[in-house]
Design a protein around this motif. Structure first.
Motif, PDB file in Angstrom:
ATOM      1  N   LEU A 121       0.830  -1.202   0.000  1.00 47.88           N
ATOM      2  CA  LEU A 121       0.000   0.000   0.000  1.00 47.88           C
ATOM      3  C   LEU A 121       0.866   1.255   0.000  1.00 47.88           C
ATOM      4  O   LEU A 121       0.636   2.195  -0.776  1.00 47.88           O
ATOM      5  CB  LEU A 121      -0.916  -0.010   1.233  1.00 47.88           C
ATOM      6  CG  LEU A 121      -1.739   1.249   1.495  1.00 47.88           C
ATOM      7  CD1 LEU A 121      -2.731   1.483   0.368  1.00 47.88           C
ATOM      8  CD2 LEU A 121      -2.461   1.137   2.835  1.00 47.88           C
ATOM      9  N   ILE A 122       1.872   1.272   0.863  1.00 46.26           N
ATOM     10  CA  ILE A 122       2.770   2.431   0.957  1.00 46.26           C
ATOM     11  C   ILE A 122       3.552   2.613  -0.345  1.00 46.26           C
ATOM     12  O   ILE A 122       3.701   3.733  -0.847  1.00 46.26           O
ATOM     13  CB  ILE A 122       3.732   2.259   2.143  1.00 46.26           C
ATOM     14  CG1 ILE A 122       2.950   2.233   3.458  1.00 46.26           C
ATOM     15  CG2 ILE A 122       4.777   3.382   2.170  1.00 46.26           C
ATOM     16  CD1 ILE A 122       3.774   1.781   4.651  1.00 46.26           C
ATOM     17  N   ALA A 123       4.061   1.511  -0.893  1.00 41.71           N
ATOM     18  CA  ALA A 123       4.845   1.573  -2.128  1.00 41.71           C
ATOM     19  C   ALA A 123       3.990   2.039  -3.304  1.00 41.71           C
ATOM     20  O   ALA A 123       4.435   2.844  -4.130  1.00 41.71           O
ATOM     21  CB  ALA A 123       5.454   0.214  -2.433  1.00 41.71           C
ATOM     22  N   ALA A 124       2.755   1.549  -3.393  1.00 42.21           N
ATOM     23  CA  ALA A 124       1.861   1.952  -4.485  1.00 42.21           C
ATOM     24  C   ALA A 124       1.539   3.440  -4.392  1.00 42.21           C
ATOM     25  O   ALA A 124       1.493   4.139  -5.410  1.00 42.21           O
ATOM     26  CB  ALA A 124       0.579   1.121  -4.455  1.00 42.21           C
ATOM     27  N   ASP A 125       1.325   3.934  -3.183  1.00 42.54           N
ATOM     28  CA  ASP A 125       1.049   5.359  -2.995  1.00 42.54           C
ATOM     29  C   ASP A 125       2.250   6.219  -3.395  1.00 42.54           C
ATOM     30  O   ASP A 125       2.086   7.363  -3.840  1.00 42.54           O
ATOM     31  CB  ASP A 125       0.687   5.649  -1.536  1.00 42.54           C
ATOM     32  CG  ASP A 125      -0.720   5.193  -1.171  1.00 42.54           C
ATOM     33  OD1 ASP A 125      -1.513   4.915  -2.102  1.00 42.54           O
ATOM     34  OD2 ASP A 125      -1.029   5.125   0.027  1.00 42.54           O
ATOM     35  N   ALA A 126       3.457   5.663  -3.222  1.00 44.20           N
ATOM     36  CA  ALA A 126       4.669   6.416  -3.550  1.00 44.20           C
ATOM     37  C   ALA A 126       4.882   6.552  -5.054  1.00 44.20           C
ATOM     38  O   ALA A 126       5.633   7.430  -5.499  1.00 44.20           O
ATOM     39  CB  ALA A 126       5.893   5.747  -2.915  1.00 44.20           C
ATOM     40  N   LEU A 127       4.236   5.694  -5.839  1.00 39.65           N
ATOM     41  CA  LEU A 127       4.363   5.744  -7.304  1.00 39.65           C
ATOM     42  C   LEU A 127       3.426   6.826  -7.846  1.00 39.65           C
ATOM     43  O   LEU A 127       2.345   6.553  -8.359  1.00 39.65           O
ATOM     44  CB  LEU A 127       4.030   4.383  -7.913  1.00 39.65           C
ATOM     45  CG  LEU A 127       5.073   3.279  -7.686  1.00 39.65           C
ATOM     46  CD1 LEU A 127       4.514   1.916  -8.075  1.00 39.65           C
ATOM     47  CD2 LEU A 127       6.340   3.575  -8.485  1.00 39.65           C
ATOM     48  N   VAL A 128       3.867   8.059  -7.728  1.00 37.30           N
ATOM     49  CA  VAL A 128       3.031   9.209  -8.058  1.00 37.30           C
ATOM     50  C   VAL A 128       2.538   9.167  -9.501  1.00 37.30           C
ATOM     51  O   VAL A 128       1.380   9.498  -9.783  1.00 37.30           O
ATOM     52  CB  VAL A 128       3.815  10.514  -7.808  1.00 37.30           C
ATOM     53  CG1 VAL A 128       2.974  11.722  -8.176  1.00 37.30           C
ATOM     54  CG2 VAL A 128       4.245  10.596  -6.345  1.00 37.30           C
ATOM     55  N   ARG A 129       3.391   8.774 -10.422  1.00 41.28           N
ATOM     56  CA  ARG A 129       3.021   8.717 -11.832  1.00 41.28           C
ATOM     57  C   ARG A 129       2.836   7.281 -12.325  1.00 41.28           C
ATOM     58  O   ARG A 129       2.859   7.022 -13.532  1.00 41.28           O
ATOM     59  CB  ARG A 129       4.084   9.433 -12.679  1.00 41.28           C
ATOM     60  CG  ARG A 129       4.177  10.916 -12.394  1.00 41.28           C
ATOM     61  CD  ARG A 129       5.292  11.555 -13.207  1.00 41.28           C
ATOM     62  NE  ARG A 129       5.402  12.981 -12.908  1.00 41.28           N
ATOM     63  CZ  ARG A 129       6.414  13.750 -13.310  1.00 41.28           C
ATOM     64  NH1 ARG A 129       7.392  13.218 -14.029  1.00 41.28           N
ATOM     65  NH2 ARG A 129       6.452  15.033 -13.005  1.00 41.28           N
ATOM     66  N   GLY A 130       2.659   6.365 -11.403  1.00 42.27           N
ATOM     67  CA  GLY A 130       2.490   4.978 -11.780  1.00 42.27           C
ATOM     68  C   GLY A 130       3.819   4.276 -11.985  1.00 42.27           C
ATOM     69  O   GLY A 130       4.889   4.863 -11.831  1.00 42.27           O
ATOM     70  N   GLY A 131       3.742   2.993 -12.301  1.00 41.59           N
ATOM     71  CA  GLY A 131       4.949   2.207 -12.494  1.00 41.59           C
ATOM     72  C   GLY A 131       4.704   0.743 -12.212  1.00 41.59           C
ATOM     73  O   GLY A 131       3.608   0.234 -12.438  1.00 41.59           O
ATOM     74  N   THR A 132       5.727   0.094 -11.677  1.00 39.11           N
ATOM     75  CA  THR A 132       5.647  -1.342 -11.393  1.00 39.11           C
ATOM     76  C   THR A 132       5.852  -1.594  -9.910  1.00 39.11           C
ATOM     77  O   THR A 132       6.756  -1.024  -9.289  1.00 39.11           O
ATOM     78  CB  THR A 132       6.718  -2.118 -12.190  1.00 39.11           C
ATOM     79  OG1 THR A 132       6.519  -1.892 -13.581  1.00 39.11           O
ATOM     80  CG2 THR A 132       6.609  -3.611 -11.909  1.00 39.11           C
ATOM     81  N   LEU A 133       5.014  -2.458  -9.360  1.00 38.56           N
ATOM     82  CA  LEU A 133       5.098  -2.836  -7.959  1.00 38.56           C
ATOM     83  C   LEU A 133       5.456  -4.312  -7.878  1.00 38.56           C
ATOM     84  O   LEU A 133       4.681  -5.166  -8.305  1.00 38.56           O
ATOM     85  CB  LEU A 133       3.763  -2.581  -7.263  1.00 38.56           C
ATOM     86  CG  LEU A 133       3.667  -2.931  -5.779  1.00 38.56           C
ATOM     87  CD1 LEU A 133       4.585  -2.031  -4.958  1.00 38.56           C
ATOM     88  CD2 LEU A 133       2.230  -2.802  -5.286  1.00 38.56           C
ATOM     89  N   LEU A 134       6.647  -4.602  -7.377  1.00 38.23           N
ATOM     90  CA  LEU A 134       7.078  -5.993  -7.209  1.00 38.23           C
ATOM     91  C   LEU A 134       6.904  -6.394  -5.757  1.00 38.23           C
ATOM     92  O   LEU A 134       7.365  -5.696  -4.848  1.00 38.23           O
ATOM     93  CB  LEU A 134       8.537  -6.153  -7.634  1.00 38.23           C
ATOM     94  CG  LEU A 134       9.113  -7.574  -7.557  1.00 38.23           C
ATOM     95  CD1 LEU A 134      10.172  -7.788  -8.622  1.00 38.23           C
ATOM     96  CD2 LEU A 134       9.727  -7.871  -6.173  1.00 38.23           C
ATOM     97  N   VAL A 135       6.230  -7.514  -5.543  1.00 39.48           N
ATOM     98  CA  VAL A 135       6.008  -8.035  -4.194  1.00 39.48           C
ATOM     99  C   VAL A 135       6.562  -9.449  -4.130  1.00 39.48           C
ATOM    100  O   VAL A 135       6.147 -10.325  -4.896  1.00 39.48           O
ATOM    101  CB  VAL A 135       4.505  -8.037  -3.841  1.00 39.48           C
ATOM    102  CG1 VAL A 135       4.300  -8.619  -2.445  1.00 39.48           C
ATOM    103  CG2 VAL A 135       3.936  -6.628  -3.927  1.00 39.48           C
ATOM    104  N   GLY A 136       7.505  -9.682  -3.233  1.00 39.40           N
ATOM    105  CA  GLY A 136       8.110 -10.992  -3.103  1.00 39.40           C
ATOM    106  C   GLY A 136       8.220 -11.431  -1.655  1.00 39.40           C
ATOM    107  O   GLY A 136       8.321 -10.607  -0.742  1.00 39.40           O
TER     108      GLY A 136
END
Length: 209
Positions: A121-136
């Motif tokens: 949730l925190i990482a997705a919010d930090a992607l201000v202009r979008g991008g890729t979220l890797l979860v491992g």
């Protein structure tokens, strides 16, 4: 439950209400527009907006139930696919973040699921202009990596994740970060947070063997 627990629960509730205010407000506005609109095309458009807002509200509620609440019943382990579905629903409603899922374990403890979800949730919010979220996740480690053109991590969230903030000065925005810190600390683990450099932000959690 002591006063600090009640206060922290209030912070989580405030965060949840803040995130749900927009889609539920859109539902209310759509219903009002629909009541006054008689043009068939505009009514159809209103219905599309209502459906979209309802879907967004439902997916966010499902995510928060798993990330903040007591989802999963009384089982100690939760199917990892539930976490994946929750994150897909969250970032899917935004349409700007792609999920790269690298969790091999079929199930994880409730605590680890909550840690994983809140970091996502925190990482997705930090992607201000979008991008890729890797979860491992593998063994005693959890990794969440955000990559995008512009990444902004509120300093308050970083200090909360690392446990370097005063719990009495927490704001609802930092509630998810503080929850991660509490859950990791209770399990003798450690949280690492990289600086958002070269369009990459990295969160890591390691647990004692």
């Amino acid at each position: 439950m002591d006063s600090k627990s009640v206060e922290f629960a209030s912070l989580l509730a405030s965060r949840l209400c803040h995130d749900l205010l927009s889609p539920i407000g859109a539902l209310n506005n759509g219903i009002e527009l629909l009541a006054d609109e008689h043009d068939p095309e505009m009514r159809e458009r209103c219905m599309e907006l209502l459906a979209e807002s309802a879907k967004t509200s439902a997916t966010k509620l499902k995510f928060f139930r798993l990330a903040f609440g007591a989802a999963g019943g009384f089982d100690d382990e939760i199917d990892s696919r539930e976490a994946k579905t929750a994150i897909e629903g969250l970032v899917g409603t935004q349409g700007r973040v792609a999920l790269d899922w690298m969790v091999e374990e079929p199930s994880m403890s409730k605590a680890k699921i909550k840690i994983l979800l809140n970091l996502a949730l925190i990482a997705a919010d930090a992607l201000v202009r979008g991008g890729t979220l890797l979860v491992g996740a593998e063994g005693g480690e959890i990794v969440v990596r955000a990559e995008g053109d512009r990444i902004v991590l509120d300093p308050e969230l970083k200090t909360a994740l690392l446990g370097k903030t005063d719990s009495e000065s927490l704001t609802p925005r930092a509630a998810a970060a503080w929850l991660v810190h509490i859950l990791v600390s209770e399990r003798a683990g450690e949280v690492q947070v990289s600086e958002p450099e070269d369009n990459v932000l990295l969160f890591g959690v390691t647990f004692a063997a």
